[in-house]
Design a protein around this motif. Structure first.
Motif, PDB file in Angstrom:
ATOM      1  N   LEU A 102       0.834  -1.203   0.000  1.00  0.00           N
ATOM      2  CA  LEU A 102       0.000   0.000   0.000  1.00  0.00           C
ATOM      3  C   LEU A 102       0.870   1.255   0.000  1.00  0.00           C
ATOM      4  O   LEU A 102       0.608   2.211  -0.737  1.00  0.00           O
ATOM      5  N   PHE A 103       1.913   1.242   0.809  1.00  0.00           N
ATOM      6  CA  PHE A 103       2.835   2.386   0.857  1.00  0.00           C
ATOM      7  C   PHE A 103       3.501   2.600  -0.499  1.00  0.00           C
ATOM      8  O   PHE A 103       3.565   3.718  -1.012  1.00  0.00           O
ATOM      9  N   ALA A 104       3.988   1.510  -1.087  1.00  0.00           N
ATOM     10  CA  ALA A 104       4.691   1.613  -2.367  1.00  0.00           C
ATOM     11  C   ALA A 104       3.763   2.101  -3.477  1.00  0.00           C
ATOM     12  O   ALA A 104       4.129   2.975  -4.276  1.00  0.00           O
ATOM     13  N   LEU A 105       2.557   1.538  -3.529  1.00  0.00           N
ATOM     14  CA  LEU A 105       1.621   1.918  -4.576  1.00  0.00           C
ATOM     15  C   LEU A 105       1.163   3.369  -4.435  1.00  0.00           C
ATOM     16  O   LEU A 105       1.018   4.094  -5.423  1.00  0.00           O
ATOM     17  N   SER A 106       0.925   3.800  -3.195  1.00  0.00           N
ATOM     18  CA  SER A 106       0.460   5.164  -2.953  1.00  0.00           C
ATOM     19  C   SER A 106       1.552   6.186  -3.239  1.00  0.00           C
ATOM     20  O   SER A 106       1.278   7.294  -3.726  1.00  0.00           O
ATOM     21  N   ALA A 107       2.799   5.811  -2.942  1.00  0.00           N
ATOM     22  CA  ALA A 107       3.905   6.750  -3.088  1.00  0.00           C
ATOM     23  C   ALA A 107       4.447   6.841  -4.508  1.00  0.00           C
ATOM     24  O   ALA A 107       4.860   7.914  -4.957  1.00  0.00           O
ATOM     25  N   TRP A 108       4.436   5.713  -5.229  1.00  0.00           N
ATOM     26  CA  TRP A 108       5.188   5.667  -6.488  1.00  0.00           C
ATOM     27  C   TRP A 108       4.357   5.349  -7.736  1.00  0.00           C
ATOM     28  O   TRP A 108       4.900   5.307  -8.836  1.00  0.00           O
ATOM     29  N   THR A 109       3.070   5.089  -7.564  1.00  0.00           N
ATOM     30  CA  THR A 109       2.266   4.758  -8.740  1.00  0.00           C
ATOM     31  C   THR A 109       0.930   5.499  -8.695  1.00  0.00           C
ATOM     32  O   THR A 109       0.585   6.137  -7.698  1.00  0.00           O
ATOM     33  N   ASP A 110       0.187   5.380  -9.790  1.00  0.00           N
ATOM     34  CA  ASP A 110      -1.163   5.925  -9.833  1.00  0.00           C
ATOM     35  C   ASP A 110      -2.178   4.782  -9.808  1.00  0.00           C
ATOM     36  O   ASP A 110      -3.193   4.809 -10.492  1.00  0.00           O
ATOM     37  N   SER A 111      -1.875   3.757  -9.000  1.00  0.00           N
ATOM     38  CA  SER A 111      -2.751   2.592  -8.895  1.00  0.00           C
ATOM     39  C   SER A 111      -4.192   3.035  -8.659  1.00  0.00           C
ATOM     40  O   SER A 111      -4.465   3.912  -7.831  1.00  0.00           O
ATOM     41  N   ALA A 112      -5.109   2.420  -9.391  1.00  0.00           N
ATOM     42  CA  ALA A 112      -6.516   2.793  -9.299  1.00  0.00           C
ATOM     43  C   ALA A 112      -7.109   2.489  -7.927  1.00  0.00           C
ATOM     44  O   ALA A 112      -7.950   3.236  -7.422  1.00  0.00           O
ATOM     45  N   VAL A 113      -6.710   1.387  -7.340  1.00  0.00           N
ATOM     46  CA  VAL A 113      -7.257   0.956  -6.039  1.00  0.00           C
ATOM     47  C   VAL A 113      -6.114   0.369  -5.208  1.00  0.00           C
ATOM     48  O   VAL A 113      -6.002  -0.849  -5.071  1.00  0.00           O
ATOM     49  N   PRO A 114      -5.275   1.204  -4.627  1.00  0.00           N
ATOM     50  CA  PRO A 114      -4.048   0.727  -3.980  1.00  0.00           C
ATOM     51  C   PRO A 114      -4.245  -0.286  -2.849  1.00  0.00           C
ATOM     52  O   PRO A 114      -3.494  -1.253  -2.760  1.00  0.00           O
ATOM     53  N   PHE A 115      -5.260  -0.066  -2.003  1.00  0.00           N
ATOM     54  CA  PHE A 115      -5.429  -1.005  -0.882  1.00  0.00           C
ATOM     55  C   PHE A 115      -5.818  -2.391  -1.373  1.00  0.00           C
ATOM     56  O   PHE A 115      -5.212  -3.396  -1.006  1.00  0.00           O
ATOM     57  N   TRP A 116      -6.872  -2.456  -2.194  1.00  0.00           N
ATOM     58  CA  TRP A 116      -7.353  -3.753  -2.659  1.00  0.00           C
ATOM     59  C   TRP A 116      -6.338  -4.419  -3.577  1.00  0.00           C
ATOM     60  O   TRP A 116      -6.184  -5.647  -3.575  1.00  0.00           O
ATOM     61  N   ASP A 117      -5.637  -3.612  -4.352  1.00  0.00           N
ATOM     62  CA  ASP A 117      -4.581  -4.129  -5.216  1.00  0.00           C
ATOM     63  C   ASP A 117      -3.493  -4.788  -4.368  1.00  0.00           C
ATOM     64  O   ASP A 117      -3.041  -5.907  -4.639  1.00  0.00           O
ATOM     65  N   SER A 118      -3.103  -4.096  -3.297  1.00  0.00           N
ATOM     66  CA  SER A 118      -2.042  -4.614  -2.430  1.00  0.00           C
ATOM     67  C   SER A 118      -2.505  -5.827  -1.624  1.00  0.00           C
ATOM     68  O   SER A 118      -1.768  -6.818  -1.484  1.00  0.00           O
ATOM     69  N   LEU A 119      -3.722  -5.763  -1.077  1.00  0.00           N
ATOM     70  CA  LEU A 119      -4.238  -6.867  -0.269  1.00  0.00           C
ATOM     71  C   LEU A 119      -4.333  -8.153  -1.076  1.00  0.00           C
ATOM     72  O   LEU A 119      -3.887  -9.223  -0.631  1.00  0.00           O
ATOM     73  N   THR A 120      -4.908  -8.067  -2.270  1.00  0.00           N
ATOM     74  CA  THR A 120      -5.073  -9.283  -3.074  1.00  0.00           C
ATOM     75  C   THR A 120      -3.737  -9.798  -3.603  1.00  0.00           C
ATOM     76  O   THR A 120      -3.560 -11.001  -3.778  1.00  0.00           O
ATOM     77  N   THR A 121      -2.811  -8.880  -3.833  1.00  0.00           N
ATOM     78  CA  THR A 121      -1.469  -9.298  -4.228  1.00  0.00           C
ATOM     79  C   THR A 121      -0.817 -10.098  -3.109  1.00  0.00           C
ATOM     80  O   THR A 121      -0.253 -11.177  -3.325  1.00  0.00           O
ATOM     81  N   SER A 122      -0.914  -9.573  -1.895  1.00  0.00           N
ATOM     82  CA  SER A 122      -0.290 -10.220  -0.736  1.00  0.00           C
ATOM     83  C   SER A 122      -0.907 -11.584  -0.449  1.00  0.00           C
ATOM     84  O   SER A 122      -0.189 -12.576  -0.257  1.00  0.00           O
ATOM     85  N   SER A 123      -2.229 -11.654  -0.427  1.00  0.00           N
ATOM     86  CA  SER A 123      -2.882 -12.926  -0.115  1.00  0.00           C
ATOM     87  C   SER A 123      -2.665 -13.951  -1.224  1.00  0.00           C
ATOM     88  O   SER A 123      -2.573 -15.153  -0.965  1.00  0.00           O
ATOM     89  N   SER A 124      -2.541 -13.487  -2.457  1.00  0.00           N
ATOM     90  CA  SER A 124      -2.299 -14.399  -3.569  1.00  0.00           C
ATOM     91  C   SER A 124      -0.905 -15.027  -3.482  1.00  0.00           C
ATOM     92  O   SER A 124      -0.732 -16.214  -3.755  1.00  0.00           O
ATOM     93  N   VAL A 125       0.078 -14.217  -3.102  1.00  0.00           N
ATOM     94  CA  VAL A 125       1.438 -14.750  -2.933  1.00  0.00           C
ATOM     95  C   VAL A 125       1.449 -15.815  -1.838  1.00  0.00           C
ATOM     96  O   VAL A 125       2.033 -16.895  -1.987  1.00  0.00           O
ATOM     97  N   VAL A 126       0.797 -15.505  -0.725  1.00  0.00           N
ATOM     98  CA  VAL A 126       0.739 -16.445   0.396  1.00  0.00           C
ATOM     99  C   VAL A 126       0.042 -17.740  -0.030  1.00  0.00           C
ATOM    100  O   VAL A 126       0.512 -18.846   0.267  1.00  0.00           O
ATOM    101  N   ALA A 127      -1.080 -17.606  -0.727  1.00  0.00           N
ATOM    102  CA  ALA A 127      -1.824 -18.792  -1.184  1.00  0.00           C
ATOM    103  C   ALA A 127      -0.999 -19.632  -2.149  1.00  0.00           C
ATOM    104  O   ALA A 127      -1.029 -20.869  -2.101  1.00  0.00           O
ATOM    105  N   GLN A 128      -0.248 -18.976  -3.019  1.00  0.00           N
ATOM    106  CA  GLN A 128       0.550 -19.712  -3.991  1.00  0.00           C
ATOM    107  C   GLN A 128       1.678 -20.487  -3.318  1.00  0.00           C
ATOM    108  O   GLN A 128       2.001 -21.609  -3.724  1.00  0.00           O
TER     109      GLN A 128
END
Length: 215
Positions: A102-128
């Motif tokens: 969330l910090f990286a996306l908010s600071a360095w990108t124009d991510s459309a939905v930084p929280f949900w983007d980050s949360l699903t990224t994190s949980s997907s890595v863990v699940a994989q």
């Protein structure tokens, strides 16, 4: 219709179905899927989910190795119940990765939905990672993640991908049932591994044998 999204749809569905079947070809098909979604998500402004595809490729390569070489006596990895300590690690790792993302996306990108983007990224890595270790609980983490992703992709106009994740959701339910049956069959014939035995650490949750390869 975007051909990249179509290719991602097809390879993604095949990849998950092969995982349900405990077929090791899920990993090379998954690598092709990662390449497609990397291009697709970067174009849609979902940068964390795009970066996730690179992580998936790395974790997928590890999973490929684990499934074929990290089981008993250097053979195929077996389906196992998820140890309690893993669930604690899942929550902790997901939280830490989500905050960092969330910090990286908010600071360095124009991510459309930084929280949900980050949360699903994190949980997907863990699940994989859990899938790569053949822990049954990976399907639970995928179920929660896929529900969120369906809404996320729909909100960004990626309708075919959203439909794909509805398919993933159904496959996760099937996968959970199939893997539970594999554990039940192993228990029924008394093929429970000795307590404390694992390919790389003491793990009383290892159980049974699961065939890796073509069904």
């Amino acid at each position: 219709m975007d051909p990249t999204e179509v290719f991602g749809f097809v390879t993604g569905a095949i990849c998950v179905w092969l995982a349900v079947r405990q077929n090791v070809w899920t990993f090379p098909i998954g690598l092709a899927n990662n390449a497609a979604f990397l291009i697709l998500f970067a174009g849609a402004g979902l940068y964390a989910n795009a970066a996730l595809q690179v992580l998936f490729a790395v974790v997928g390569a590890l999973g490929w190795y684990w499934w074929t070489r990290r089981g008993p006596d250097g053979g195929a990895l077996v389906v196992r119940r998820t140890p309690r300590w893993v669930w604690v690690a899942v929550v902790g790792a997901t939280a830490v990765l989500t905050v960092a993302g969330l910090f990286a996306l908010s600071a360095w990108t124009d991510s459309a939905v930084p929280f949900w983007d980050s949360l699903t990224t994190s949980s997907s890595v863990v699940a994989q990672v859990m899938l790569g270790r053949k822990w049954l609980g990976n399907w639970t983490v995928w179920l929660v993640t896929d529900v969120i992703l369906i809404g996320l992709y729909a909100s960004q106009g990626l309708w075919l991908t959203a439909v794909l994740y509805v398919v993933y959701l159904a496959m996760c339910v099937i996968g959970m049932r199939q893997w539970r049956k594999a554990l039940g069959r192993a228990d029924a014939v008394g093929r429970v591994g000795p307590a404390g035995v694992d390919a790389d650490a003491a793990d009383p949750d290892a159980v049974g044998t699961a065939r890796v390869g073509h069904p």
